[in-house]
Design an enzyme around this catalytic site. Structure first.
Site, PDB file in Angstrom:
ATOM      1  N   CYS A 129      -9.971  11.832  21.668  1.00 46.88           N
ATOM      2  CA  CYS A 129      -9.471  12.395  20.401  1.00 46.88           C
ATOM      3  C   CYS A 129     -10.480  12.215  19.270  1.00 46.88           C
ATOM      4  CB  CYS A 129      -8.176  11.707  19.977  1.00 46.88           C
ATOM      5  SG  CYS A 129      -6.762  12.174  20.965  1.00 46.88           S
ATOM      6  N   HIS A 137     -10.108   2.993  12.319  1.00 45.18           N
ATOM      7  CA  HIS A 137      -9.678   3.813  13.446  1.00 45.18           C
ATOM      8  C   HIS A 137     -10.408   5.156  13.422  1.00 45.18           C
ATOM      9  CE1 HIS A 137      -6.833   6.270  15.804  1.00 45.18           C
ATOM     10  NE2 HIS A 137      -6.426   5.135  16.341  1.00 45.18           N
ATOM     11  N   HIS A 170       3.701   7.103  11.428  1.00 45.69           N
ATOM     12  CA  HIS A 170       3.308   8.434  11.904  1.00 45.69           C
ATOM     13  C   HIS A 170       4.295   9.566  11.596  1.00 45.69           C
ATOM     14  CE1 HIS A 170       0.562   5.925  14.166  1.00 45.69           C
ATOM     15  NE2 HIS A 170       0.073   6.902  14.883  1.00 45.69           N
ATOM     16  N   CYS A 190      -2.189  11.021  23.530  1.00 44.01           N
ATOM     17  CA  CYS A 190      -2.756  11.911  22.510  1.00 44.01           C
ATOM     18  C   CYS A 190      -3.890  12.781  23.044  1.00 44.01           C
ATOM     19  CB  CYS A 190      -3.264  11.078  21.339  1.00 44.01           C
ATOM     20  SG  CYS A 190      -4.209   9.636  21.865  1.00 44.01           S
ATOM     21  N   CYS A 191      -4.648  12.252  24.032  1.00 42.68           N
ATOM     22  CA  CYS A 191      -5.902  12.922  24.390  1.00 42.68           C
ATOM     23  C   CYS A 191      -5.750  14.237  25.174  1.00 42.68           C
ATOM     24  CB  CYS A 191      -6.809  11.968  25.155  1.00 42.68           C
ATOM     25  SG  CYS A 191      -7.310  10.515  24.203  1.00 42.68           S
ATOM     26  N   GLY A 248      -3.995  13.159   9.101  1.00 47.11           N
ATOM     27  CA  GLY A 248      -3.839  14.382   9.888  1.00 47.11           C
ATOM     28  C   GLY A 248      -3.059  15.406   9.069  1.00 47.11           C
ATOM     29  N   GLU A 251      -9.442   0.732  18.089  1.00 42.62           N
ATOM     30  CA  GLU A 251      -9.657   2.118  18.503  1.00 42.62           C
ATOM     31  C   GLU A 251     -10.643   2.791  17.559  1.00 42.62           C
ATOM     32  OE1 GLU A 251      -6.053   3.866  20.860  1.00 42.62           O
ATOM     33  OE2 GLU A 251      -5.492   3.697  18.756  1.00 42.62           O
ATOM     34  N   GLU A 261     -12.955   7.320  22.162  1.00 44.68           N
ATOM     35  CA  GLU A 261     -11.730   8.041  22.534  1.00 44.68           C
ATOM     36  C   GLU A 261     -11.967   9.554  22.514  1.00 44.68           C
ATOM     37  OE1 GLU A 261      -8.218   6.949  20.284  1.00 44.68           O
ATOM     38  OE2 GLU A 261      -7.197   8.766  20.983  1.00 44.68           O
TER      39      GLU A 261
HETATM   40  O1  FUB Z   1      -1.630   7.008  16.979  1.00 45.98           O
HETATM   41  C1  FUB Z   1      -1.683   8.301  17.519  1.00 45.98           C
HETATM   42  C2  FUB Z   1      -2.855   8.413  18.441  1.00 45.98           C
HETATM   43  O2  FUB Z   1      -2.706   7.473  19.494  1.00 45.98           O
HETATM   44  C3  FUB Z   1      -4.182   8.076  17.831  1.00 45.98           C
HETATM   45  O3  FUB Z   1      -4.822   9.134  17.219  1.00 45.98           O
HETATM   46  C4  FUB Z   1      -4.930   7.571  18.994  1.00 45.98           C
HETATM   47  O4  FUB Z   1      -6.078   6.843  18.667  1.00 45.98           O
HETATM   48  C5  FUB Z   1      -3.898   6.743  19.697  1.00 45.98           C
HETATM   49  O5  FUB Z   1      -3.769   5.516  19.089  1.00 45.98           O
HETATM   50 ZN    ZN Z   2      -6.419  10.273  22.084  1.00 49.31          ZN
END
Ligand code: FUB
Ligand code: ZN
Length: 650
Positions: free
Chosen positions: A333, A263, A149, A399-400, A201, A315, A331
């Site tokens: 997100c 994902h 990431h 994250c959400c 992203g 996910e 999710e």
């Molecule tokens: O990995 C970063 C964020 O955390 C992802 O977008 C979500 O699904 C969660 O895994």
């Molecule tokens: Zn999220």
């Protein structure tokens, strides 16, 4: 309540929010130019400004070590707190704050954010690299595991820098972000240095940076990132340990991809970026990919609430048509990403079906992610619950909350679009804006009480009387739940609509889901739209096994749920026979004000004493799905049996 607009100052970067692109058909009007005054959305914007952002700030700087990590890097030592992607939550919170500050200026919040930004800037390495996890754990390990990431965090940094600059005119964070983007460009875009972003992203973020700065290399870098995929370059956890390139949409090159995999959030961010790139490069291969994948999603992987990503294990997406309700991951997100992607698809094509999908996801699965109070969140948004599931204050992986906050605070960006000559009305939200169409200022003002009823008025007041077209979206839900064969209205019952201009019926055709009203518009002209809302019983296609012999209820764009708090024991024994009569009424004192659907229906139960099955007719109340779990833990279901024979009693 009205939201206020403030102007940014001191522009060092050219702030073209969506520059003219070669193959983009329409451009959204940015939220900073749209003032929202709406019964449904204004309270949502306010609660995000007042409660959600507060929760994000508290958890970012006090209750977790996210800001402390930046301080430790600047001090030169310390143990990293949290997870390797936690920097991204700081950036996403800043982005949400930036949008919210534009709507609701707040000097104290801005000053506090400036302090965060100073700390972030102080943690940047001389070569532009910025990541607290790798800097505190040893920079020798950076850029090795493609899943870790680092680029994803960079993407959120870029988005935050742009947002904060556009609201405040302060460019410190944007300069930090640009320096990091330059580091990435110099480090990677050299021969034989492949890199597959494990969590996409950065592509969409680089496209924003390209539009912000007009620097072509950010477009090239975004395209480079997409082009890396599917060539067997992946290294790190996903590839070496999990052996699952599909998880990160890396099994085959993007141009060859036709099915959604892996994902859900990663996929949504990727295809959003791909759409942005295609709008610049006219890459037909990318457009074909996205058309096919979009069809795959809405035909085989789309919940009636607009949620996506059925499984918790990855996910993400599971097998086609495998959409369990109680274990639905959906999710928050992923819903946010679905909104982003569908907006881009609409920009590319000017087709309203993408806004139909965007609207479904936004009004149901996405805002379900946030409580009425604004400070409790769902990570997953299931469509049934045994009563043990509830929103949380925060999450280990958080994250959400900031993601839904940035979406709601920038809601204004989803209402109107424009082409060079014409205006598009996408969402029905009380709001006003002024759009420059061909050097003619056109003031637009919408009023109404959508989604609670279907009467909407749109004033179109050009400065000079002139001929142009206003494209008004005719919502897809009037005739079908989703633009696919996955769901349909029982008995093919559709909802009618009428449109008048200045009280007279219009003679206009529907093009790609928009009513095209072409005329010489003059000051004070008014479009009145009346969308007939009726309670719809939705049934699923035969392939969708989990919903067989069950229906879902919908009124307008809103999907309903039956919660046990209103209907004790309904989860165990309720069924809704075909001839059920429904009444809809607006309850101002319930859950912040909402339409409820009420009806008489049987509930069966086992009477332990007599060892018999009893059937009782009860008055049932269904509430909008997105409002469930705001009165404590309670069982809930969206898909309800139609017949006694499908009732489950446990
Ligand atoms: O990995 C970063 C964020 O955390 C992802 O977008 C979500 O699904 C969660 O895994
Ligand atoms: Zn999220």
């Amino acid at each position: 309540m009205r939201s206020f607009l403030i102007c940014s100052a001191g522009l060092l970067f050219s702030a073209s929010l969506w520059a003219q692109s070669p193959s983009q058909k329409i451009y959204p009007i940015n939220f900073s130019k749209v003032a929202i005054e709406d019964n449904f959305w204004s309270p949502q914007l306010e609660k995000v400004a007042n409660a959600t952002i507060d929760a994000c700030v508290t958890y970012t700087e006090d209750k977790t070590g996210r800001i402390r990590n930046f301080e430790k890097v600047a001090q030169g030592s310390g143990k990293h707190e949290g997870i390797y992607y936690d920097d991204s939550d700081v950036y996403k919170a800043i982005e949400a704050i930036a949008y919210s500050l534009k709507n609701f200026p707040d000097k104290e919040l801005e000053a506090n954010t400036d302090v965060w930004i100073d700390k972030i800037a102080a943690a940047q390495q001389a070569d532009g690299y910025l990541n607290t996890y790798y800097t505190l754990n040893g920079l020798q390990d950076r850029w090795k595991d493609m899943e870790r990431h680092e680029d994803y965090c960079a993407g959120h940094l870029i988005e935050a820098g742009i947002a904060y600059y556009n609201t405040t005119g302060k460019d410190k964070l944007l300069k930090v972000a640009t320096k990091f983007a330059d580091h990435i460009d110099n480090y990677f875009r050299v021969p034989n240095k492949p890199w597959v972003s494990g969590h996409e992203g950065i592509e969409l973020a680089l496209m924003k940076l390209y539009h912000q700065t007009n620097e072509k290399r950010y477009l090239q870098l975004a395209d480079w990132f997409v082009d890396q995929r599917g060539k067997g370059h992946g290294v790190g956890k996903i590839w070496d340990e999990w052996k699952d390139p599909e998880y990160a949409q890396d099994a085959i090159p993007v141009r060859d991809q036709r099915k959604i995999t892996g994902h859900a959030v990663r996929a949504m961010y990727l295809y959003t970026g791909v759409a942005d790139i295609a709008s610049e490069t006219k890459d037909e291969g990318y457009v074909k990919t996205m058309d096919a994948i979009w069809d795959d999603v809405v035909n085989k992987h789309y919940y009636i609430t607009g949620g996506i990503g059925a499984q918790g294990t990855n996910e993400g997406f599971g097998k086609p048509y495998d959409l369990p309700n109680e274990s639905a991951y959906c999710e928050t997100c992923a819903s946010v990403g679905m909104v982003f992607w569908n907006q881009r698809m609409n920009m590319l094509s000017a087709q309203a079906k993408y806004i139909d999908v965007l609207e479904r996801t936004l009004y149901n699965a996405a805002i379900d992610g946030i409580s009425l109070t604004g400070n409790r969140f769902f990570y997953g948004n299931p469509l049934a619950s045994d009563g043990n599931y509830e929103r949380s204050e925060w999450f280990g992986t958080a994250c959400c909350p900031s993601n839904i906050a940035r979406l709601v605070s920038s809601l204004g960006s989803y209402i109107y679009s424009r082409s060079a000559t014409d205006l598009y009305v996408n969402l029905f939200v009380g709001s006003e804006t002024t759009v420059d169409l061909n050097k003619n200022e056109v003031f637009v003002k919408q009023t109404g009480n959508y989604p609670w009823n279907g009467q909407v008025s749109i004033e179109v007041s050009p400065k000079k009387a002139k001929e142009f077209a206003v494209f008004v979206r005719i919502p897809g839900w009037l005739k079908e739940p989703v633009p696919s064969s996955l769901y349909h209205y029982k008995n093919n019952k559709t909802n009618n609509y009428t449109v008048t201009v200045n009280g007279k019926p219009v003679n206009a055709a529907v093009e790609d889901g928009y009513l095209k009203i072409n005329r010489k518009w003059k000051k004070g002209d008014k479009i009145d739209m009346n969308m007939n809302m009726e309670v719809q019983r939705i049934v699923s296609s035969d392939e969708l096994k989990q919903n067989q012999n069950r229906i879902a209820l919908q009124y307008g764009p809103i999907v309903y749920a039956v919660e046990d708090v209103d209907n004790p024991n309904a989860r165990n024994g309720l069924f809704i026979p075909e001839n059920t009569q429904f009444q809809v009424s607006y309850k101002p004192d319930l859950l912040g004000g909402a339409n409820v659907i009420q009806f008489k229906a049987p509930i069966v139960a086992i009477d332990q004493a007599s060892n018999q099955v009893l059937q009782q007719e009860r008055e049932i109340t269904a509430i909008p799905y997105f409002l469930w779990n705001n009165r404590g833990k309670s069982a809930m279901q969206v898909w309800i049996p139609e017949k006694l024979t499908s009732v489950r009693i446990d």
